[in-house]
Write a protein that holds these residues in place. Structure first.
Motif, short mmCIF file in Angstrom:
data_model
loop_
_atom_site.label_atom_id
_atom_site.label_comp_id
_atom_site.label_asym_id
_atom_site.label_seq_id
_atom_site.Cartn_x
_atom_site.Cartn_y
_atom_site.Cartn_z
N LYS A 190 0.81 -1.29 -0.10
CA LYS A 190 -0.03 -0.14 0.12
C LYS A 190 0.81 1.40 -0.09
O LYS A 190 0.54 2.41 -0.24
CB LYS A 190 -0.81 0.03 1.27
CG LYS A 190 -2.15 -1.02 1.09
CD LYS A 190 -2.75 -0.83 2.30
CE LYS A 190 -4.09 -1.92 2.25
NZ LYS A 190 -4.73 -1.95 3.82
N GLU A 191 2.29 0.84 0.54
CA GLU A 191 2.89 2.27 0.63
C GLU A 191 3.72 2.48 -0.55
O GLU A 191 4.84 3.06 -0.87
CB GLU A 191 4.26 2.21 1.63
CG GLU A 191 3.22 2.04 3.12
CD GLU A 191 4.20 1.43 3.90
OE1 GLU A 191 5.22 1.55 4.06
OE2 GLU A 191 3.74 0.68 5.00
N ALA A 192 3.32 1.91 -2.00
CA ALA A 192 4.07 1.84 -3.09
C ALA A 192 4.04 3.38 -3.69
O ALA A 192 3.10 4.55 -3.35
CB ALA A 192 3.26 1.09 -4.17
N GLY A 207 8.37 11.64 -5.00
CA GLY A 207 8.22 12.13 -3.73
C GLY A 207 7.20 11.60 -2.76
O GLY A 207 6.87 11.55 -1.61
N THR A 208 6.49 10.41 -3.37
CA THR A 208 5.51 9.69 -2.53
C THR A 208 5.89 8.42 -1.97
O THR A 208 5.23 7.78 -1.15
CB THR A 208 4.34 9.17 -3.55
OG1 THR A 208 4.89 8.33 -4.62
CG2 THR A 208 3.49 10.46 -4.26
N GLY A 209 7.10 8.19 -2.10
CA GLY A 209 7.68 7.01 -1.42
C GLY A 209 9.14 6.70 -2.02
O GLY A 209 9.39 6.90 -3.01
N ASN A 210 9.69 5.97 -0.94
CA ASN A 210 11.05 5.42 -1.68
C ASN A 210 11.65 4.17 -1.32
O ASN A 210 12.52 3.79 -1.33
CB ASN A 210 12.11 6.72 -0.85
CG ASN A 210 13.44 6.87 -1.69
OD1 ASN A 210 13.31 6.48 -2.83
ND2 ASN A 210 14.34 7.18 -0.96
N LEU A 211 10.42 3.44 -0.78
CA LEU A 211 10.90 2.14 -0.36
C LEU A 211 10.15 0.97 -1.54
O LEU A 211 10.90 0.07 -1.70
CB LEU A 211 10.15 1.87 0.90
CG LEU A 211 11.16 2.51 2.00
CD1 LEU A 211 10.30 2.39 3.53
CD2 LEU A 211 12.46 1.87 1.98
N ILE A 212 8.91 1.36 -1.65
CA ILE A 212 8.42 0.17 -2.26
C ILE A 212 8.01 0.72 -3.74
O ILE A 212 7.16 1.61 -3.93
CB ILE A 212 6.64 -0.15 -1.77
CG1 ILE A 212 6.96 -0.14 -0.18
CG2 ILE A 212 6.12 -0.99 -2.52
CD1 ILE A 212 7.65 -1.32 0.18
#
Lengths: 1040, 492
Positions: free
Chosen positions: A927-929, A934-939
């Motif tokens: 869900k954290e995709a 800038g919306t995420g740096n992992l998924i």
């Protein structure tokens, strides 16, 4: 509870009978009486609470003449004369020597052994008082072991001995554990310790056939001084299991029962039906510009979806566990016995998994006359294990939540069918896990017999000869059946499959051991010498049939299948003949010296090195016995130990020393196929064992005072293993490509601390024990390449790792064994511009929203296979445990913690979970995709870069590595003991919880995990491992 | 008591010696054949010899055309799958070839060494040894052609000694090859019963020796040996060229020595798939899976091929082709165009559709080559004599005989006339060309170009950037790493 009452009733009548028999005449007449003899009577009390002690051994010193106290602590013994000395000994108490001095009546008060210095430690081919020990040995009492409900004995040992790292790699009932004593020495062959049951080395370390209730003690031999007597098998440490012996005196009947429930300790958060369908739709919307959007559910369909099925709820259950145990222990001064029976039944927390076992034991000792005695151990056991496919566990996470378990017509739902009939994409090869669990049968049945008969001959005073014959039989039958109606992409084509495989082991052992003890003034000698011969034989047979027209006969009738597959079979045999010896010398109880050695001849090794010698020496200095400390009462023990020696590891494949021939590729003449026979592998006549040199420096400290005692032991060790057996690439011009050679080297060094605190406040007793072990493992030398990939972790689930042959670990010079190997994750490319200017600009497998793999060599371009490095270490920095036992009046309360620190885990759920949402369910982390700069740096973004095909390339990388440190509450027990009830000596009722919580940062089921079990090259991989359960038990322990 | 003690000690010592001095520690594997129970009987010798044949076959599974044709100027490796290209040749390659050739040699050495002590019929023993020696010599011939100087190992490997031998001068290796083969001629039968077809015959050794002499430019010996084979009148040319490649007529009079493959066994032929140029239609009529192309004709070679019957038989460019009516595009439509390049149809197996694996044998040497060897050697020794013309023209006649009746039709003759009135040099070039056309895709081209001293020229003309070093393959890097006594070929 009904069971308990039924048992109570049953056993009370039994116990009455036993009492009736013994109670009238608790004393046993000595064999011989002479005129000069006098009768001494007396009573033995506990110094602690003044209560009479039953079952205390009273022996006239220097003779075999002995009796045992009755229920009220009374005894009567005929001694030679008034100068006789009585040796009074009782478990858990300091042994006392009482001179008669002409008395005919004595009263003895035994002190509870404050420091355990009089505890007898079982060693190879002998034993030693703890105070006289020169080596590094950890011992655990049987009582400690029964706190755990594990089916395999080793589980109860976890955390109990510093330096013994025991990992429960799977929660499957009856699963074997990974046991490492002071680290791993070998790269490819055998890192398991040698197990010795009542003196008999066994080749089978799967100790589910030993009932924990039968165990008197387990000692773990760690340093070379202790293990060298096992020579070529000692390098990985030795675990000595000693079972309970009979005791002369009143017969004691014990009944133990417990019953409990188990639950899965944790479930993972996964997407529900609507979330999955939404996410998958998002994927198909983006993928190839929506060209395959028909593979997704429509928005309308999604809107009507609920939560769907959480498959974990379907495959896990609350499962019962129960255990029945009865033992009878007693005997006369001539014949002593311990017999027991046990039934254990553990249903697994995953549906349709179950482990049942029954064990019986007869331990018998008989003194024939003053010269000869015999002993017998007989342990038959039977196990039925119904494990489940590890795919079921994995499938519980990834099975599509949209599907119900069963369709409306009662049939099992199938992803393949949805894909075929609706065009909604979900992996067709993934099977309904509930269906898998119920429709595919898999049973392992195992009947084993461990037995030995020994004859002891007292040649002279202090000189004994003991000859032992051991026999171990193991009949293991594995059966499996997949019915023809089981539709699966995996088994497609076989149309029903039944197979059976059978392994029969036949091992025998003969040992002849002489022991000589002599005291001259302040000199004490204890010498042991002997020879042993052992032969292990395995027979294997396996056959499979396909094509079942009718499924009713399952694997019972392989002939019912129409398509028999090629059967396979083999017989293996190996033999070992050895000479061994040990001398213990003590001067003035202060200076101790142990020298031991073993000369082993093994059939496994080449003509030039069939025999090897393994020596060791140890020195100890009991500083507290020196005059300057003798008066310092607070110091009860201070001992410095130093040992060095060499041991070996002979666990290599058999027959490496024989030129074998194999069936080669056939040849055609005319149109007929003819068999060809080709030379097998090249024989290395110089092959020899892997050698481990070990140095150990230890300090034992004991303090005593103010009603409390404190023990502290620290050991430093350094081990270097050389001559590691590696397959070396050789020139192919001789017709062979590799040769097994003794070439590699590994070192382990570490520190072990263990400490115990005992507080005695009368009615309140508190024991606190803890240990912590640091081990640092390093591969020093390999051959040919400085790095080898470990075993593939893909197993059946191809594609977890798409690179390096499916390996996520390496064995590499300068690194610990099995470090993780892969890419470094530097977040996600946030913008097109960043990507275009980065080192993956022309890499069609990435793009904005996708992984930025570090350009490790800094050449400006990310290159697959080159920009890889060590990315984690699954070996813990240290393991630790803490346990507490509190007794207040008749209550007892205990708990224990166990943990590891600094070990990494490769979370394979993440690898697949984050790349495959289009065809399977995933963990909620998705869900954290990333969804725009800038919306995420992992998924990574829910999409696939244009150039990427399928799961290319699933990999080991730092973003899938997690810290696996944890602290587990292994056990909490609260008990209450009813004393002196009527017919019962005592009755303890308890409630116990296991694995109640784990403190960890790890996101998977459990941080104590390894999907490849005992593999030397792979550890810390979490990929479909049966999770551990949380167990609550209530139990009763009754003594009559 | 003393006696007791002594008895006890004695007892102990006896038991101990019983274990340690007997064969208690000698364990032989129950379930593997081992040196204790193998190489004892005639059947063991036969199984050991089969291993040599089986090992020998492994080179012919694919290396033969990869090295002989793909790495020359008439074939490409297909659509980038497999194959070797001169430009790519480097020392990281060839370890597989090297290893498998030497494995075969070790199989042969093992047999030759162990058969000596077997009690069996002496004639059979002599024959087995001769078969093994010929296969070993041919393996060395492949090695020496490919790599130049190579370690000459003639004893079975039982310790590490063989593994560290250095390279032997290639002249010495050639002498060994010729010596072993010559010695074996008299020990081999002229023919075998049907159940033994595929074994080395007397005629096979003679024919192979003729080839080797030709490669050594020992033209008189080549001529005489070829003539011996021709005069034996055991072999002849298949009248209809198409029958030569008919999988149902294998081991005919032209097939002197072929590697045997058989559908439905564990030794099926994969040549049909490998030569299908990625065209699924050729293999299975479009039903089955696509095949990976391993070899396809180069366009230039296809275009240069004279347009006579032989071209139709052995090359297929696009479908439908009236000459191959049974090969029809999928569903009767489709592009019909081959995907990579023209396919060589010498190994076409029409039954493949039904049986999933093929029957096509590999011709190690066939009579047409012997005839061409004679023509070439005769010309070198005596000039373009009548015998030389007869030889080469017999091949040409069969090549143009479109109805396969053995009679020259005027039309055929027009397309590929007989040769006549050539100078010695012209005749030489004509034979070379004839070999190209007749023996193409059978693994000869690279070696022919090399022995004809026109390898660099021909390859350069073909647009391949070859250098002097490419005349030999590199010694595999890992072999040099493992055996420091090996040296690398110049330029690599």
């Amino acid at each position: 509870m009904l069971h308990v009452f039924a048992l109570l009733f049953l056993c009370s009548s039994l116990a009455n009978r036993v009492h009736g028999k013994v109670g009238g005449n608790p004393l046993f007449e000595p064999d011989y009486l002479s005129n000069s003899q006098i009768v001494v009577t007396g009573q033995v009390f506990s110094k602690t609470d003044g209560s009479p002690l039953p079952g205390v051994n009273i022996v006239e010193k220097g003779t075999t003449n002995g009796v045992v106290t009755d229920f009220d602590g009374n005894f009567s013994i005929n001694v030679n004369d008034g100068n006789a000395v009585l040796v009074v000994s009782y478990i858990g108490h300091a042994t006392l020597e009482v001179p008669i001095n002409g008395r005919t009546s004595v009263t003895v008060s035994l002190e509870e052994s404050a420091t355990g210095l009089d505890e007898v430690i079982v060693l190879g081919y002998g034993s030693s008082k703890k105070s006289d020990l020169t080596g590094s040995v950890g011992q655990v009492s049987g009582a400690e072991l029964t706190k755990s409900s594990g089916a395999v004995l080793q589980q109860a040992l976890q955390g109990k001995v510093a330096g013994a790292q025991i990992t429960q790699t799977s929660g499957s009932p009856g699963a074997d554990l990974r046991v490492r004593i002071r680290g791993s020495n070998s790269v490819y062959y055998g890192n398991d310790p040698l197990y010795v049951i009542d003196g008999v080395p066994v080749s089978d370390g799967s100790l589910s056939y030993i009932n924990p209730n039968d165990v008197e003690s387990i000692s773990v031999l760690k340093d070379a001084s202790a293990t060298a007597i096992y020579g070529a098998r000692g390098a990985n440490g030795v675990v000595m299991v000693t079972t309970k012996k009979g005791r002369a005196g009143i017969t004691e009947v014990s009944i133990d029962y417990y019953s409990g429930v188990q639950n899965v300790a944790k479930k993972l958060d996964v997407l529900n039906a609507q979330e999955w369908a939404t996410t998958a739709r998002l994927f198909w919307t983006r993928f190839r510009d929506g060209g395959l959007l028909s593979r997704a559910y429509s928005e309308e369909e999604i809107a009507n979806m609920g939560e769907g099925t959480n498959w974990q709820d379907e495959i896990y259950r609350t499962a019962p566990i129960q255990n029945y145990d009865i033992s009878v222990r007693g005997g006369s001064d001539k014949t002593k016995f311990f017999v027991s029976g046990n039934y254990f039944d553990q249903q697994g927390i995953a549906i349709n998994s179950r482990f049942q076992k029954g064990t019986l034991r007869v331990n018998l000792d008989h003194t024939i006359n003053d010269k000869f005695s015999i002993g017998l151990h007989l342990t038959p056991s039977y196990i039925v294990n119904r494990p489940i496919d590890s795919d079921i566990i994995y499938q519980g996470i990834i099975q599509n939540p949209v599907l119900p378990v069963r369709n409306e017509d009662g049939s099992y739902s199938s992803q393949a069918e949805i894909w075929r009939t609706t065009g909604i994409y979900m992996s067709p090869e993934h099977q309904n896990p509930v269906q898998m669990a119920y429709e595919r049968e898999n049973v392992v049945e195992r009947s084993r017999l461990l037995s030995d008969l020994s004859i002891t001959y007292n040649i002279l005073e202090g000189l004994t000869y003991k000859s032992t014959f051991g026999l171990y039989l193991d009949n293991r039958t594995g059966s499996s059946f997949t019915p023809s109606y089981f539709e699966s992409e995996i088994t497609r084509g076989s149309n029903g499959s039944a197979s059976r495989n059978q392994t029969n082991k036949f091992n025998w052992l003969h040992e002849s051991i002489i022991n000589y003890t002599k005291d001259v003034d302040k000199h004490h000698f204890d010498a042991t010498a002997g020879f042993t011969a052992q032969s292990d034989r395995d027979d294997y047979f396996s056959t499979t049939t396909w094509e079942f027209a009718n499924n009713s006969t399952g694997y019972y009738n392989l002939g019912a299948g129409n398509d028999p597959q090629n059967p396979s079979s083999y017989r293996n045999r190996s033999s070992l003949a050895s000479v061994l010896g040990r001398i213990n010398y003590t001067f003035d109880q202060k200076y101790l010296l142990t020298v031991s050695g073993r000369y082993d001849g093994s059939s496994r090794f080449g003509g030039n090195n069939q025999f090897g010698f393994f020596p060791s020496a140890a020195l100890a200095w009991r500083v507290n016995k020196e005059s300057f400390l003798e008066d310092v009462e607070v110091i009860s023990n201070m001992k410095l130990r130093l040992s060095a020696g060499q041991t070996g590891n002979q666990s290599i494949p058999l027959y490496q020393n024989v030129q074998t021939y194999g069936i080669g590729s056939p040849v055609i003449f005319g149109n007929t196929e003819y068999t060809s026979i080709v030379p097998g592998s090249l024989v290395n006549n110089d092959l020899r064992w892997e050698k481990t040199d070990q140095f150990d420096l230890g300090l034992d400290l004991g303090f005593f005072g103010w009603g409390s005692n404190f023990d502290f032991t620290v050991d430093y060790y350094y081990k270097k293993t050389t001559d590691l057996l590696l397959n070396v690439q050789i020139p192919r011009q001789g017709g062979y490509s590799s040769l097994l050679k003794n070439i590699g080297s590994v070192e382990n060094q570490g520190l072990e601390f263990s400490t115990g605190l005992g507080l005695d406040f009368g009615e309140l007793n508190w024991n606190l024990n803890g240990n912590i072990s640091f081990n640092k493992n390093k591969v020093l030398q390999l051959s040919g390449s400085d790095k080898y990939f470990g075993s593939s972790i893909n197993q059946r689930r191809v594609g977890v790792i798409g690179k390096n042959g499916g390996a996520a670990s390496v064995v590499m010079e300068g690194q610990p064994l099995g470090v993780f190997w892969g890419n470094i994750f530097d977040g996600l490319w946030q913008t097109q511009e960043e990507y275009d200017n980065g080192h993956m600009a022309n890499d069609s497998n990435s793009g904005p929203g996708f992984e930025n793999w570090r350009d490790i060599d800094g050449n400006g371009v990310f290159e697959e296979g080159i920009d890889e490095t060590v990315i984690g270490d699954p070996n813990p920095d240290y393991t630790f445990s803490l346990s507490s036992d509190l007794m207040y009046k008749d209550f007892d309360f205990s708990f224990s913690f166990y943990g590891t620190q600094g070990n990494d885990i490769l979370n394979a759920y993440k690898i697949e979970g984050l790349s495959q949402v289009n065809n399977q369910n995933v963990i909620t982390l998705l869900k954290e995709a990333w969804d725009g700069p800038g919306t995420g740096n992992l998924i990574p973004k829910i999409d696939r870069p244009a150039g990427r095909s399928g799961t290319y390339p699933n990999r080991a990388a730092t973003n899938y590595i997690e810290d696996g440190s944890f602290i587990r509450l292994q056990n909490v027990t609260l008990g209450y003991t009813f004393k002196n009830l009527n017919f019962l000596k005592n009755a303890r009722l308890y409630i116990s919880g296991e694995n109640l919580f784990v403190v960890t940062g790890y996101s998977g089921y459990d941080p104590e995990v390894n999907s490849r079990g005992n593999d030397n090259t792979v550890l810390g991989v979490d990929d479909g491992v049966y999770p551990k359960s949380r167990t609550i038990r209530i139990g009763a322990q009754l003594k009559f | 008591m003393k006696n007791c003690y002594k008895t006890f000690i004695g007892f102990t010592v006896i038991i101990f010696f019983n274990y340690s001095c007997s064969d208690f520690l000698e364990e032989a594997p129950f379930s593997s054949i081992n040196s204790a129970n193998f190489y004892n009987t005639k059947d063991d010798a036969s199984a050991g010899l089969n291993a040599v044949y089986s090992g020998f076959r492994s080179y012919y599974n694919s290396s033969i055309y990869q090295h002989g044709d793909v790495s020359a100027d008439l074939a490409s490796s297909g659509e980038g799958t497999g194959g070797i290209n001169e430009l790519d040749i480097n020392p990281t390659q060839f370890q597989g070839t090297w290893g498998s050739l030497y494995t075969t040699i070790n199989f042969a050495n093992t047999l030759i060494n162990n058969i000596a002590s077997i009690e069996m019929d002496d004639d059979l023993k002599t024959r087995y040894i001769a078969e093994a020696k010929v296969l070993r010599a041919m393996t060395y011939f492949i090695l020496v052609q490919s790599f130049g100087d190579v370690p000459l190992i003639t004893t079975p490997t039982t310790d590490e000694e063989n593994n560290f031998l250095p390279r032997t001068d290639k002249e010495q290796v050639y002498n060994f090859i010729i010596g072993e083969m010559t010695e074996s001629i008299g020990n081999l039968p002229i023919e075998y019963p049907p159940s033994d077809i595929g074994r080395v015959t007397k005629g096979a050794v003679q024919s192979l020796l003729a080839r080797i002499y030709l490669f050594r430019k020992d033209f008189p010996a080549a001529r005489d040996m070829a003539l011996t084979v021709m005069d034996s009148e055991i072999y002849g040319l298949e009248t209809n060229l198409k029958d030569l490649y008919d999988v149902d007529r294998e081991n005919g009079e032209e097939h002197i020595f072929s590697i045997q493959y058989s559908a439905g066994t564990r030794v099926p032929s994969t040549f049909t798939q490998n030569y299908a140029s990625r065209n699924p239609v050729i293999i299975t009529g479009g039903i089955g899976q696509q095949a990976g192309a391993s070899i396809a004709a180069e366009r230039d070679f296809y275009e240069s091929f004279p347009d006579h019957y032989r071209k139709k038989v052995i090359l297929l460019d696009s479908i439908p082709d009236p000459f191959w009516p049974q090969i029809i595009p999928e569903n009767g439509t489709g592009t019909g165009k081959l995907q990579v390049g023209p396919s060589c149809m010498k190994f076409y197996d029409p039954n493949l559709e039904a049986i999933s694996d093929g029957d096509a044998n590999w011709p190690v040497i066939r009579y047409a080559e012997v005839v061409l060897i004679f023509a070439e050697a005769e010309n070198e020794v005596n000039g373009p004599t009548v015998e030389a013309y007869n030889a080469i023209n017999s091949i040409r006649k069969r090549a143009r005989d479109s109805n396969g009746d053995g009679i020259d039709d005027p039309n055929d003759l027009l397309e590929l006339p007989d040769l006549q009135d050539l100078s010695k040099d012209e005749f030489r070039v004509a034979v070379w060309r004839e070999r190209e056309l007749e023996l193409c895709f059978e693994g000869h081209q690279r070696w022919d170009l090399l022995r004809q001293d026109r390898f660099i020229q021909a390859m350069t003309d073909n647009g391949k950037n070859v250098e002097e070093k490419h005349k030999l393959f590199p010694i595999p890097m890992l072999e040099i790493a493992a055996n420091p006594n090996l040296t690398q070929n110049p330029g690599y």
